[in-house]
Design a protein around this motif. Structure first.
Motif, PDB file in Angstrom:
ATOM      1  N   PHE A 166      -9.669  -0.151  -9.124  1.00  0.00           N
ATOM      2  CA  PHE A 166      -9.739   0.075  -7.774  1.00  0.00           C
ATOM      3  C   PHE A 166     -11.653   0.521  -6.801  1.00  0.00           C
ATOM      4  N   TYR A 198      -7.775   6.098  -1.032  1.00  0.00           N
ATOM      5  CA  TYR A 198      -6.368   5.287  -1.721  1.00  0.00           C
ATOM      6  C   TYR A 198      -5.077   5.436  -2.072  1.00  0.00           C
ATOM      7  N   PHE A 246      -3.580  -5.540  12.575  1.00  0.00           N
ATOM      8  CA  PHE A 246      -4.933  -5.998  11.750  1.00  0.00           C
ATOM      9  C   PHE A 246      -4.834  -7.682  12.307  1.00  0.00           C
ATOM     10  N   LEU A 248     -14.622 -10.243   1.289  1.00  0.00           N
ATOM     11  CA  LEU A 248     -14.337  -9.450   2.358  1.00  0.00           C
ATOM     12  C   LEU A 248     -13.205  -9.142   2.014  1.00  0.00           C
ATOM     13  N   ALA A 249     -12.814 -10.204   1.475  1.00  0.00           N
ATOM     14  CA  ALA A 249     -11.595 -10.240   0.608  1.00  0.00           C
ATOM     15  C   ALA A 249     -10.281 -10.013   1.350  1.00  0.00           C
ATOM     16  N   ARG A 284      -2.354   3.603   0.590  1.00  0.00           N
ATOM     17  CA  ARG A 284      -1.508   2.371  -0.196  1.00  0.00           C
ATOM     18  C   ARG A 284       0.268   3.575  -0.346  1.00  0.00           C
ATOM     19  N   VAL A 342      -9.779   0.565   2.711  1.00  0.00           N
ATOM     20  CA  VAL A 342     -11.439   0.333   2.930  1.00  0.00           C
ATOM     21  C   VAL A 342     -12.132  -0.306   4.178  1.00  0.00           C
ATOM     22  N   ARG A 343     -11.146  -2.027   4.397  1.00  0.00           N
ATOM     23  CA  ARG A 343     -12.756  -2.273   4.819  1.00  0.00           C
ATOM     24  C   ARG A 343     -11.672  -3.125   6.541  1.00  0.00           C
ATOM     25  N   TYR A 344     -10.291  -3.050   6.685  1.00  0.00           N
ATOM     26  CA  TYR A 344      -9.148  -3.488   7.677  1.00  0.00           C
ATOM     27  C   TYR A 344      -8.043  -2.680   6.959  1.00  0.00           C
ATOM     28  N   SER A 374      -3.794  -5.304  -4.493  1.00  0.00           N
ATOM     29  CA  SER A 374      -4.560  -4.383  -4.282  1.00  0.00           C
ATOM     30  C   SER A 374      -6.631  -4.596  -2.731  1.00  0.00           C
ATOM     31  N   ARG A 375      -5.829  -5.610  -2.266  1.00  0.00           N
ATOM     32  CA  ARG A 375      -7.440  -5.406  -1.481  1.00  0.00           C
ATOM     33  C   ARG A 375      -6.473  -4.804   0.007  1.00  0.00           C
ATOM     34  N   PHE A 376      -5.759  -4.617  -0.376  1.00  0.00           N
ATOM     35  CA  PHE A 376      -4.946  -3.538   0.949  1.00  0.00           C
ATOM     36  C   PHE A 376      -5.615  -1.455   0.372  1.00  0.00           C
ATOM     37  N   LEU A 433     -15.574  -2.913  -4.381  1.00  0.00           N
ATOM     38  CA  LEU A 433     -15.170  -4.206  -4.748  1.00  0.00           C
ATOM     39  C   LEU A 433     -13.467  -4.746  -4.146  1.00  0.00           C
ATOM     40  N   PRO A 434     -14.125  -5.522  -3.082  1.00  0.00           N
ATOM     41  CA  PRO A 434     -13.228  -5.598  -2.063  1.00  0.00           C
ATOM     42  C   PRO A 434     -11.733  -6.358  -2.750  1.00  0.00           C
ATOM     43  N   LYS A 435     -11.905  -7.371  -3.469  1.00  0.00           N
ATOM     44  CA  LYS A 435      -9.884  -7.645  -3.627  1.00  0.00           C
ATOM     45  C   LYS A 435      -9.500  -6.875  -4.493  1.00  0.00           C
ATOM     46  N   GLY A 436      -9.731  -5.466  -5.388  1.00  0.00           N
ATOM     47  CA  GLY A 436      -9.017  -4.472  -6.177  1.00  0.00           C
ATOM     48  C   GLY A 436      -9.486  -5.116  -7.298  1.00  0.00           C
ATOM     49  N   TYR A 437      -9.863  -6.539  -7.421  1.00  0.00           N
ATOM     50  CA  TYR A 437     -10.329  -6.975  -9.033  1.00  0.00           C
ATOM     51  C   TYR A 437     -11.615  -7.971  -8.765  1.00  0.00           C
TER      52      TYR A 437
END
Lengths: 486, 487
Positions: free
Chosen positions: B84, A340, A96, B44-45, A344, A324-326, A319-321, B88-92
């Motif tokens: 998830f 997922y 990253f 984009l979280a 993870r 999906v996006r990076y 949770s953001r990891f 939902l970028p942050k997962g919440y």
């Protein structure tokens, strides 16, 4: 040069006795020589650092320099720095490249400091030994078989081994103070909200706080002058007038009231640590301080409270990891849930997964009241203990860590033993108070011992004064490990 | 439908608040941009980013709370709803859980009667709560072979979720409530109400029970974005539930979707698989404190509300509840009505009749909303003045209106140009009447012999002869005199 204070380095740079490029190159050469064995840095970027140094030299030449202009600083790899790989010690962020600067990084950039590299750390700052890093453990420069502490282990190691002039760290439960103690350097966790968390990868949002790590209290004051400051992008950042944290350094300690919590001086502490701490207290008495016996009755609950709240917040923050996006995404997966799970499972290390599971559990329906809410109530009681104590004393002192640096692998199989190494530091985070660690001698095997100084909210300048006066009359902080070519 | 079942409906409505930037970031909320061009680092979280609350969203929530007479929480809390999903970028999702900003309130609605002889009636629907939250992004399943595209432009868009009590007892009541809410949020300027763009989305909870029994198991129809579909979806769902129960089945709690093509609902997922969202207070955000000054500011910025206007129109202006309802269906209509009245003071009923009549009909015909109305209130007021002072007849007025609508222009100019001025010269009218009587002696004899209905026939002839310009009152009077008395 390697043992110079930041003020001395600044003076040398201002007087053009050395250029920032030369100073930066000196440290880059040392990193090249010693990092393979110490593993203090995850990422260096020679060209970027030298380019910053050249800019600093221009500022110095033009007379536009500030106190830290041109000084090479090691940044914990938890801070996003634009264009720099920012891993947080995790495989999931192995590749990253941060597209923006954390507020702390901006503050250093605005001060003209040089980013020397990104230091190793426990994965997502979860650990007390730096052994959970995906990029391998860091060796303690005082004993290559011992841990440097964690999670800011790379930073503490880099400062102690003179692989940088100073460093940044973050402290959620002791991650600045404990490695500072184990590596024989000084480190300060400010009051919660003094440094912006913007761009600092979150572990436990209500506890995380950035702070300086250096070789002396005086250095820490100069670093905190740069790091601290209100930032509207962090809603928990405190809007306060800018202060000079070095303003009280010279103040004598006559009449200083030092509170010693009886709960910190029990059999849990190693005898070598006790001896060094006692000697430090005796030194403070000589400097004019008086001792007050105090009690923090709820502090014994701080480790269990912390290991409910910090994982709860972490389980959500991480949770953001999700691939999906990076960040890391598993190669083969059947469907979304599988992507997922595999991303993870493969991207996070064991300790991070353990804490995500604990946190998920304590927030679950039917358990929330018994764990999370109960822990929040206890957190308030722990904070109240400190409020009561500060009616009787100006600062609180005790050991930073119950032992000196332990061996690599020694506590790897026993998370509870590992968690207990932060038993003296965690309550400070729960209360949001400032705390610091300064070297106060050496214990068994010649390993450093740290003295913890805890202050009331916003008492950083007073704490730095207390630590600085102690360092004027002792030389523990000036000692360097052998075998690092100093 | 069988009379032995009672329908119970509650709504959860997501209204998109009309702020220009998102609820926790500075990115734009405008609709229709290229995918992911309106998603900043926070949306984009990215690692390390933090939310900062948009005060504009809070102000709009307060305005809504005041408009439905709700208690505004002096302190509310943002919580994380953890699950998830790729959009939902942050997962919440940052939402409000146990401490929402808007507490209990109520909305009085007007329900149009379904059967012919029933009258429209008013009903008060209780509002349970309204809370602030962020929207998610969009998953795009088309155009990507074997993959899903993610567009995060909508992620972080501010929403106010408005939850009602299960107070509605028919699809008509549910639609009336949704329409009243839709009108209100536009009325107070907190939402553009654009249903095609998803600015106003309704989730409808439907259950049926025997009267007097406890609530039945509900199914939730998700994401209805048109009132027509809402009506159809509820009708179908109610019948399905009744059929299921009458055939000895049981209703399982479920989330269902309405398929407009088939006109039917189908279950999305049953609640057994429901997530444990693990709500907890968001440590990145401070509790939301609302000061008396903020409340006062919001109160001062609120316009007169539809309910208050309706009451004023009926009591002060003597309008019917029905007319008052139409005139307050949107703020644009009410504003139009009041502005036209400013031009033609005192002509409340005439003005109301024209707006609920000609103007509404013409708008309907042209498929337009009031904002697109080609005639200004000032123009209409000018026309009304000329009706009142007798310058033009009713039929002349309709002609003026028609020209005004298609070609523009003020009433006076049109009357002048088209020669529509009413003839009030009694000599001229008498001459026309005399000619008609002379040319229709047989009909006159019939009338005089008692066939009163023929009076309209003479009025028609006279009007035609005057090219519609004869003053009707004068014409009547002269006709009657000459037919009866022969003078």
């Amino acid at each position: 040069m390697l043992n110079s204070s930041l003020a001395q380095l600044g003076a040398a740079l201002h007087a053009r006795k050395i250029s920032s490029v030369e100073l930066t190159q000196l440290y880059l050469d040392r990193i090249a020589a010693h990092n393979p064995s110490l593993n203090a840095y995850i990422t260096t970027n020679t060209e970027t650092s030298l380019a910053q140094a050249r800019q600093a030299d221009l500022l110095l030449a033009n007379g536009n320099a500030k106190p830290l202009t041109g000084i090479p600083i090691a940044q914990k790899d938890i801070f996003c720095a634009k264009g720099w790989r920012t891993t947080c010690g995790s495989k999931i962020l192995e590749n990253f490249i941060a597209p923006y600067d954390a507020h702390v990084i901006e503050q250093f950039n605005n001060a003209g400091a040089v980013n020397l590299g990104k230091t190793n750390m426990d994965e997502f700052a979860m650990g007390s030994s730096n052994e959970t890093s995906y990029f391998g453990p860091v060796n303690n420069p005082w004993d290559s078989g011992a841990v440097p502490g964690g999670s800011s282990g790379g930073a503490a190691c880099a400062v102690a081994a003179r692989l940088c002039a100073a460093a940044t760290g973050t402290d959620t439960g002791g991650s600045i103070r404990q490695p500072a103690a184990l590596c024989g350097i000084s480190g300060l966790k400010p009051t919660y909200g003094v440094c912006s968390r913007y761009g600092m990868i979150a572990f436990a949002s209500s506890l995380d706080q950035a702070g300086p790590m250096g070789r002396s209290a005086e250095d820490l004051a100069l670093l905190l002058n740069v790091m601290a400051g209100f930032d509207e992008r962090d809603s928990t950042s405190l809007q306060r007038a800018k202060e000079d944290y070095a303003r009280d350094l010279a103040r004598p300690l006559n009449g200083l009231r030092i509170g010693l919590p009886k709960e910190f001086f029990t059999e849990g502490m190693g005898s070598d640590v006790a001896k060094a701490v006692d000697a430090a207290i005796a030194e403070f008495k000589k400097l004019g301080a008086t001792i007050v016996d105090i009690s923090l009755p709820n502090s014994r609950l701080s480790v269990p409270v912390y290991y409910v709240l910090a994982p709860a917040e972490a389980s959500s923050n991480l949770s953001r990891f999700d691939g999906v996006r990076y960040g890391y995404r598993a190669q083969d997966y059947a469907d979304l849930a599988d992507m997922y799970e595999k991303s993870r499972a493969q991207g996070f290390g064991a300790e991070v997964k353990r804490r995500i599971m604990i946190g998920t559990y304590v927030l679950s329906h039917g358990y929330y009241d018994a764990y999370y809410l109960q822990a929040q109530k206890l957190r308030r009681l722990i904070a109240q203990d400190f409020a009561d104590a500060f009616k009787q004393c100006d600062v609180i002192m005790g050991p930073t860590s119950p032992s000196t640096a332990f061996k690599l692998g020694e506590k790897g199989d026993d998370p509870v033993q590992m968690y207990l190494s932060d038993i003296y530091t965690i309550a400070v985070n729960l209360a949001g108070l400032p705390g610091m660690s300064v070297p106060c001698g050496f214990g068994s095997g010649g390993l450093p011992v740290g003295l913890q100084i805890i202050g009331d909210y916003f008492a950083e300048a007073r704490m730095l004064n207390v630590a600085h006066q102690y360092q004027l009359s002792t030389d523990h902080h000036d000692r360097a490990p052998k075998n690092i070519g100093v | 439908m069988s009379m032995q079942w009672e329908i119970v409906i509650g709504l959860e409505v997501h209204t998109q608040l009309s702020t220009s930037s998102k609820i926790f970031s500075g990115a734009s909320t405008s609709f229709g941009a290229e995918p992911n061009t309106q998603a900043c680092a926070v949306d984009l979280a990215l690692p390390g980013v933090l939310p900062v609350l948009n005060r504009g969203a809070v102000e709009r929530a307060i305005k809504f709370g005041l408009a439905v007479g709700a208690a505004i929480a002096p302190r509310s809390v943002f919580a994380r709803k953890n699950y998830f999903y790729p959009d939902l970028p942050k997962g919440y999702q940052i939402s409000q859980f146990d401490l929402p900003v808007v507490g209990q309130g109520a909305l009085t609605i007007q329900v149009e009667a379904l059967s012919g002889n029933a009258k429209p009636y008013e009903k008060t629907v209780r509002i349970t709560r309204a809370h602030l939250e962020e929207d998610a992004g969009k998953s795009l399943h088309e155009d990507f072979h074997g993959m899903t595209g993610i567009d995060l432009n909508r992620a972080g868009t501010p929403l106010l979720e408005i939850v009602s009590e299960p107070d509605m007892r028919s699809a008509a009541e549910a639609v009336a409530y949704a329409k009243a809410l839709h009108s209100l949020v536009r009325w107070i300027g907190i939402c553009d109400g654009n249903m095609q763009e998803g600015s106003f989305r309704c989730d409808v909870n439907v259950s049926v029970r025997r009267p007097g029994e406890p609530l039945g198991t509900r199914r939730e129809i998700k994401n209805l974005n048109s009132f027509k579909f809402m009506q159809q979806a509820i009708d179908y769902e109610v019948q399905w539930q009744i059929d299921t129960l009458e055939n000895g089945g049981k209703i399982q709690q479920a989330t269902v979707l309405f398929d407009p093509g088939k006109g039917s609902t189908h279950a999305m997922r049953s609640k057994e698989e429901a997530h444990d969202y693990r709500y907890f207070p968001d440590p990145d955000l401070l509790p939301l404190d609302i000061t008396p000054a903020m409340l006062e500011q919001a109160r001062a910025s609120l316009p007169e509300l539809p309910q208050a206007k309706r009451a004023r129109y009926t009591s002060e202006y003597g309008l019917t509840l029905y007319d008052a309802g139409i005139l307050t269906a949107s703020r644009e209509i009410a504003d139009f009505f009041e502005a036209a009245l400013d031009e033609a003071p005192g002509q409340t009923r005439l003005c109301a009749n024209w707006i609920t009549g000609e103007v509404s009909a013409q708008l309907n015909r042209d498929g337009m909303e009031m904002v697109q109305c080609p005639i200004t209130p000032r123009q209409l007021g000018g026309l009304l003045k000329r009706i009142t002072d007798g310058t033009i007849s009713n039929s002349g007025a309709k002609e003026v209106f028609r020209i005004m609508w298609s070609e523009g222009g003020d009433a006076d100019a049109i009357i002048e140009a088209k020669g529509l001025k009413q003839v009030s010269d009694s000599g001229a009218i008498e001459r026309i009447v005399d000619e008609i009587i002379a040319a229709n002696t047989d009909k006159v004899a019939e009338y005089r012999g008692g066939k009163d209905k023929l009076f309209g026939f003479f009025v028609g002839l006279a009007m035609k002869a005057s090219k519609g310009k004869a003053n009707p009152a004068q014409l009547n009077e002269i006709l009657k005199r000459k037919l009866v008395d022969g003078k």
